[in-house]
Design a protein around this motif. Sequence first.
Motif, PDB file in Angstrom:
ATOM      1  N   ASN A   1      41.214  46.066  30.996  1.00  0.00           N
ATOM      2  CA  ASN A   1      41.814  45.292  32.333  1.00  0.00           C
ATOM      3  C   ASN A   1      43.159  45.419  32.521  1.00  0.00           C
ATOM      4  OD1 ASN A   1      42.616  43.577  34.040  1.00  0.00           O
ATOM      5  ND2 ASN A   1      40.829  42.950  34.044  1.00  0.00           N
TER       6      ASN A   1
ATOM      7  N   VAL B   1      45.203  44.655  34.523  1.00  0.00           N
ATOM      8  CA  VAL B   1      46.247  43.509  35.062  1.00  0.00           C
ATOM      9  C   VAL B   1      46.077  42.330  33.648  1.00  0.00           C
ATOM     10  CG1 VAL B   1      46.310  41.514  36.567  1.00  0.00           C
ATOM     11  CG2 VAL B   1      45.487  43.572  37.302  1.00  0.00           C
TER      12      VAL B   1
ATOM     13  N   VAL C   1      44.636  48.716  44.223  1.00  0.00           N
ATOM     14  CA  VAL C   1      44.487  47.362  44.542  1.00  0.00           C
ATOM     15  C   VAL C   1      42.933  47.373  45.038  1.00  0.00           C
ATOM     16  CG1 VAL C   1      44.627  44.889  45.334  1.00  0.00           C
ATOM     17  CG2 VAL C   1      46.615  46.797  44.841  1.00  0.00           C
ATOM     18  N   ASP C   2      42.501  47.261  44.006  1.00  0.00           N
ATOM     19  CA  ASP C   2      40.070  46.506  43.931  1.00  0.00           C
ATOM     20  C   ASP C   2      40.155  45.497  44.789  1.00  0.00           C
ATOM     21  OD1 ASP C   2      40.202  45.753  41.265  1.00  0.00           O
ATOM     22  OD2 ASP C   2      39.568  48.305  41.267  1.00  0.00           O
TER      23      ASP C   2
ATOM     24  N   GLN D   1      40.834  43.100  41.027  1.00  0.00           N
ATOM     25  CA  GLN D   1      42.759  43.228  40.904  1.00  0.00           C
ATOM     26  C   GLN D   1      42.655  42.220  41.623  1.00  0.00           C
ATOM     27  OE1 GLN D   1      43.398  47.371  40.843  1.00  0.00           O
ATOM     28  NE2 GLN D   1      44.328  47.002  38.842  1.00  0.00           N
TER      29      GLN D   1
ATOM     30  N   TRP E   1      42.164  38.425  40.197  1.00  0.00           N
ATOM     31  CA  TRP E   1      43.506  38.629  39.277  1.00  0.00           C
ATOM     32  C   TRP E   1      44.678  37.963  40.109  1.00  0.00           C
ATOM     33  CZ3 TRP E   1      43.210  38.489  34.003  1.00  0.00           C
ATOM     34  CH2 TRP E   1      42.071  38.588  33.264  1.00  0.00           C
ATOM     35  N   LEU E   2      45.366  38.939  40.741  1.00  0.00           N
ATOM     36  CA  LEU E   2      46.196  38.953  41.444  1.00  0.00           C
ATOM     37  C   LEU E   2      46.647  37.419  41.856  1.00  0.00           C
ATOM     38  CD1 LEU E   2      48.817  41.561  43.234  1.00  0.00           C
ATOM     39  CD2 LEU E   2      47.946  38.822  44.539  1.00  0.00           C
TER      40      LEU E   2
ATOM     41  N   GLN F   1      52.013  45.500  39.357  1.00  0.00           N
ATOM     42  CA  GLN F   1      51.099  46.454  39.601  1.00  0.00           C
ATOM     43  C   GLN F   1      51.291  47.190  41.338  1.00  0.00           C
ATOM     44  OE1 GLN F   1      48.518  46.062  37.766  1.00  0.00           O
ATOM     45  NE2 GLN F   1      49.554  45.013  36.559  1.00  0.00           N
TER      46      GLN F   1
END
Length: 293
Positions: free
Chosen positions: A74, A76, A140-141, A144, A147-148, A203
């Motif tokens: 990953n 990120v 940015v899927d 992600q 996570w963000l 990112q």
Amino acid sequence: MTSAGGIWHQIFDYTDYGELLVLVRNSLVAGAVLGLVGGLAGVFVIMRDLPFAVHGISELSFAGASAALLLGANVVAGSIAGSLLAAGVIGVLGTRARDRNSVIGILMPFGLGLGVLFLALYKGRAANKFGLLTGQIVAVDTPQLTWLLATSGVVLVALAVMWRPLTFAGADPDVAEARGVPVRGLSIAFMLVLGLAVALSVQVVGALLVLSLLVTPAAAAARVTASPVLLPALSVLFAVVSIEGGILLALGSSIPISPYVTTISFAVYLGCRLVGGYRTRRWGAGRAAPQPA
């Protein structure tokens, strides 16, 4: 030779813009969240004179993301690991400004060198390599973004808890320590929070230009106000405008997002600097906002 019209078409091309807009829905949400995080964290970056630390952390964040990309992990998570490592080292070893700058000066080339090594070994898409340095708008899927958002929540909660003691320690660390504020521990804790904020920003805007989110908006806001309420509010506003505007402009071109974000951010700073200078000339330095950068 490329004509001027061809260059302009690369920078601004709004053919099928409406259809493309759907592709950056996650990025727009991420941009708004990053603007909030970057604008708030940037207030203390300016207050504590840490712009150089932001750049140093971003290099290790880049190295961590590059390692994750190479290993198929990953990205990120790799970026966050690299940022936290750098932030922890800077926080522990760099208690004084001179020591901190030396540590950062050592970490930066090391992190950049590692990142370049990992990218050289990576045989995947070139766009993935380039995106770690200059940012991407359609990368940015949903995982992600999750996570963000989760990491941003941690940063915002930590900032809310530390806001008052950080402000006190930033204004007068000696008095704050005498009043029982754990200045050293607070400094290390903030560096770790800053590490998370840097990893998030990398990112979208890339490792090379993360300063445009974590430094420039807050520096611009400090040019026009010293209000403890208005300063963070303007910093967040400037950061959100810069990143959302950059995403929307980059969508209509073949140019990466970072030049647009940095240009908008710099234009905002320049405007605030002119306003601050005008106020100083008109009303005198005694009533003008402090000029930190």
